[in-house]
Write an enzyme that holds these catalytic residues in place. Structure first.
Site, PDB file in Angstrom:
ATOM      1  N   PHE A  91       9.370   7.626   4.564  1.00 23.15           N
ATOM      2  CA  PHE A  91       8.212   7.122   3.905  1.00 23.15           C
ATOM      3  C   PHE A  91       6.995   7.594   4.870  1.00 23.15           C
ATOM      4  O   PHE A  91       7.066   7.772   6.304  1.00 23.15           O
ATOM      5  CB  PHE A  91       8.044   5.678   3.606  1.00 23.15           C
ATOM      6  CG  PHE A  91       6.920   5.447   2.919  1.00 23.15           C
ATOM      7  CD1 PHE A  91       6.901   5.742   1.455  1.00 23.15           C
ATOM      8  CD2 PHE A  91       5.598   4.892   3.352  1.00 23.15           C
ATOM      9  CE1 PHE A  91       5.779   5.332   0.469  1.00 23.15           C
ATOM     10  CE2 PHE A  91       4.658   4.700   2.379  1.00 23.15           C
ATOM     11  CZ  PHE A  91       4.564   4.992   1.196  1.00 23.15           C
ATOM     12  N   ASP A 148      12.829  -0.165   8.545  1.00 25.54           N
ATOM     13  CA  ASP A 148      11.858  -0.450   7.476  1.00 25.54           C
ATOM     14  C   ASP A 148      12.589  -0.747   6.326  1.00 25.54           C
ATOM     15  O   ASP A 148      13.450  -0.278   5.510  1.00 25.54           O
ATOM     16  CB  ASP A 148      11.091   0.823   7.140  1.00 25.54           C
ATOM     17  CG  ASP A 148       9.871   0.697   6.019  1.00 25.54           C
ATOM     18  OD1 ASP A 148       9.932  -0.218   5.448  1.00 25.54           O
ATOM     19  OD2 ASP A 148       9.120   1.741   6.295  1.00 25.54           O
ATOM     20  N   TYR A 171       5.109  -6.837  -1.537  1.00 28.90           N
ATOM     21  CA  TYR A 171       4.402  -6.687  -3.008  1.00 28.90           C
ATOM     22  C   TYR A 171       5.465  -6.035  -3.718  1.00 28.90           C
ATOM     23  O   TYR A 171       5.090  -5.872  -5.011  1.00 28.90           O
ATOM     24  CB  TYR A 171       2.925  -6.146  -2.954  1.00 28.90           C
ATOM     25  CG  TYR A 171       3.004  -4.909  -1.929  1.00 28.90           C
ATOM     26  CD1 TYR A 171       3.511  -3.735  -2.334  1.00 28.90           C
ATOM     27  CD2 TYR A 171       2.252  -5.048  -0.793  1.00 28.90           C
ATOM     28  CE1 TYR A 171       3.284  -2.581  -1.764  1.00 28.90           C
ATOM     29  CE2 TYR A 171       2.112  -4.018   0.232  1.00 28.90           C
ATOM     30  CZ  TYR A 171       2.687  -2.662  -0.379  1.00 28.90           C
ATOM     31  OH  TYR A 171       2.515  -1.622   0.549  1.00 28.90           O
ATOM     32  N   LYS A 172       6.602  -5.649  -3.254  1.00 29.62           N
ATOM     33  CA  LYS A 172       7.569  -4.903  -4.308  1.00 29.62           C
ATOM     34  C   LYS A 172       8.265  -6.099  -4.792  1.00 29.62           C
ATOM     35  O   LYS A 172       8.135  -6.566  -5.811  1.00 29.62           O
ATOM     36  CB  LYS A 172       8.309  -3.858  -3.492  1.00 29.62           C
ATOM     37  CG  LYS A 172       7.406  -2.716  -2.890  1.00 29.62           C
ATOM     38  CD  LYS A 172       8.286  -1.876  -1.914  1.00 29.62           C
ATOM     39  CE  LYS A 172       7.215  -0.893  -1.368  1.00 29.62           C
ATOM     40  NZ  LYS A 172       6.483   0.042  -1.903  1.00 29.62           N
ATOM     41  N   ARG A 221      10.727   8.203 -10.788  1.00 28.21           N
ATOM     42  CA  ARG A 221      11.389   6.978 -10.242  1.00 28.21           C
ATOM     43  C   ARG A 221      11.172   5.789 -10.953  1.00 28.21           C
ATOM     44  O   ARG A 221      10.138   5.366 -11.383  1.00 28.21           O
ATOM     45  CB  ARG A 221      10.629   6.631  -8.817  1.00 28.21           C
ATOM     46  CG  ARG A 221      11.271   5.901  -7.843  1.00 28.21           C
ATOM     47  CD  ARG A 221      10.814   6.012  -6.553  1.00 28.21           C
ATOM     48  NE  ARG A 221       9.353   5.047  -6.491  1.00 28.21           N
ATOM     49  CZ  ARG A 221       9.023   4.889  -5.401  1.00 28.21           C
ATOM     50  NH1 ARG A 221       9.333   5.144  -4.354  1.00 28.21           N
ATOM     51  NH2 ARG A 221       7.526   3.990  -5.529  1.00 28.21           N
TER      52      ARG A 221
END
Length: 410
Positions: free
Chosen positions: A132, A209, A234-235, A383
């Site tokens: 990321f 991560d 928040y995912k 995605r």
């Protein structure tokens, strides 16, 4: 019955023991198809009541007394719940506070500083070359700041880093390895125990991560022997836009690591307001500023639901959803020139699926106009983030049908 038959989706929903939880989420009753739960989860209906109650009661009525009535301890009490339910972490090792970026910086800096003090020859920071962006940018920044060398691990865009591959890269000069448990593009699910062992065998520390795995796939940080971890909320934890991240520091490192952002909340006696900084004992020493209490409200509802359901059941539903999406992609999208850009083996795949086609950027824009909300990632990746508790098989069927129509029109 073929995968493309709507009756197949109906049968899968009828057999899904978690299907009833979908109604707990705001918007699940609408025809909108949400394929981006791995970027921002839907809010739970219970969260609206929690936010209203907080404003009127805890904040509005208790006012500053709230700090003595639980707010001050919320980073560690909530951290312990996340650790127990989702991280395989014993109490006293997980905390909530700051953004993912800030926590990655704090823990990575603490790790490399400790390694340099222990052995000045530990001058390399290892990171995946397709990880990321924040992880890569922070690695570059810390390397420049501390005079380290970056060592990039080549990542297959449709895969990730393997243990034997990592062993070829790490060595006596490695200070820290920074890797994602689930790759943000491909959803490749890394082998946590094997990669942790590979780093440790070289004398390095490892920082995981967990942003694309926590709440979607099982994690066992203590059993892996992991050193450090960071993840967002928040995912799959549905904490809302910008909700604070969590950090994990194995207990054996608490006294050895010095985090670089010293703030009053991390002080041994925050209200002494003294002239010098003395770190708090245990995990509290990794806190910095005033706890973001408002940002920790929504995730508590999702965490309670995950505690009730169990991560094993969530993972089983996730595998079923992504497998169904792959079946539909094979039937509908492969004939149109698309290809799977995620591992086909569900045991090596996290909670999302990426489909590649050169026109997927335009496809994504067209789908958004139709209230079908996937995500796009270069190069040419559509995605599909399938959040297990809020996504139905019927929703997957409807969304993939819309993808086929949009791609056919290109």
């Amino acid at each position: 019955m073929t995968a493309t038959d709507p009756a197949r989706a109906a049968d899968l929903d009828a057999a899904d023991s978690l299907a009833g939880h979908r109604d707990l989420f705001v918007g699940a009753e609408t025809p909108l198809v949400y394929f981006d739960g791995n970027s921002l989860g839907r809010p739970l209906r219970a969260t609206a009541a929690r936010l209203t109650d907080f404003v009127g009661d805890q904040w509005g009525s208790r006012l500053i007394r709230g700090w003595d009535e639980g707010w001050m301890d919320l980073p560690v009490t909530l951290g312990d719940r996340i650790g127990a339910a989702l991280l395989g972490a014993a109490a006293g090792q997980t905390f909530v506070g700051d953004s993912t970026t800030v926590l990655l910086y704090k823990l990575a800096r603490a790790a490399v500083d400790h390694q340099l003090a222990r052995d000045p020859g530990r001058v390399e920071l290892v990171v995946g070359d397709d990880d990321f962006p924040t992880d890569r940018y922070l690695a570059e920044s810390i390397a420049a700041e501390r005079g380290l060398r970056l060592r990039w691990v080549a990542m297959d865009p449709a895969g990730g880093v393997g243990a034997e591959q990592l062993r070829q890269v790490v060595g006596p000069e490695t200070a820290l390895v920074l890797l994602s448990h689930v790759a943000y593009r491909s959803a490749y699910l890394a082998d946590g125990p094997a990669l942790t062992a590979a780093a440790h065998d070289a004398g390095a520390l490892i920082l995981w991560d967990l942003s694309h795995s926590v709440g979607s796939v099982p994690v066992e940080l203590d059993a892996w022997g992991a050193d450090l971890a960071v993840g967002c909320t928040y995912k799959y934890l549905n904490g809302g836009p910008g909700a604070p991240a969590f950090g994990y520091v194995a207990a054996r490192h608490h006294d050895a690591l010095t985090q670089p952002v010293a703030g009053w909340i991390g002080h041994a006696d925050p209200f002494a307001m003294g002239p010098g900084y003395t770190p708090a004992p245990g995990i509290r020493r990794f806190l910095s500023g005033t706890p973001p209490v408002l940002g920790m409200l929504a995730m508590q509802d999702m965490l309670a639901l995950l505690e009730e359901v169990g991560i094993a059941a969530v993972r089983a539903k996730s595998v079923a959803l992504t497998t169904y999406a792959v079946e539909l992609a094979d039937a509908w999208l492969t004939p149109l020139g698309a290809s799977l850009a995620s591992p086909r083996d569900p045991q090596r795949r996290g909670g999302h699926v990426t489909i590649h086609h050169p026109r997927m950027r335009e496809v994504t824009a067209a789908l958004w106009q139709r209230d079908v909300i996937p995500d796009y990632r270069d190069p040419g990746g559509l995605r599909l983030g399938l959040s297990p508790l809020s996504t139905s098989f019927g929703e997957v069927h409807a969304g993939m049908s819309a993808v086929r129509e949009a791609l056919s029109a290109m």
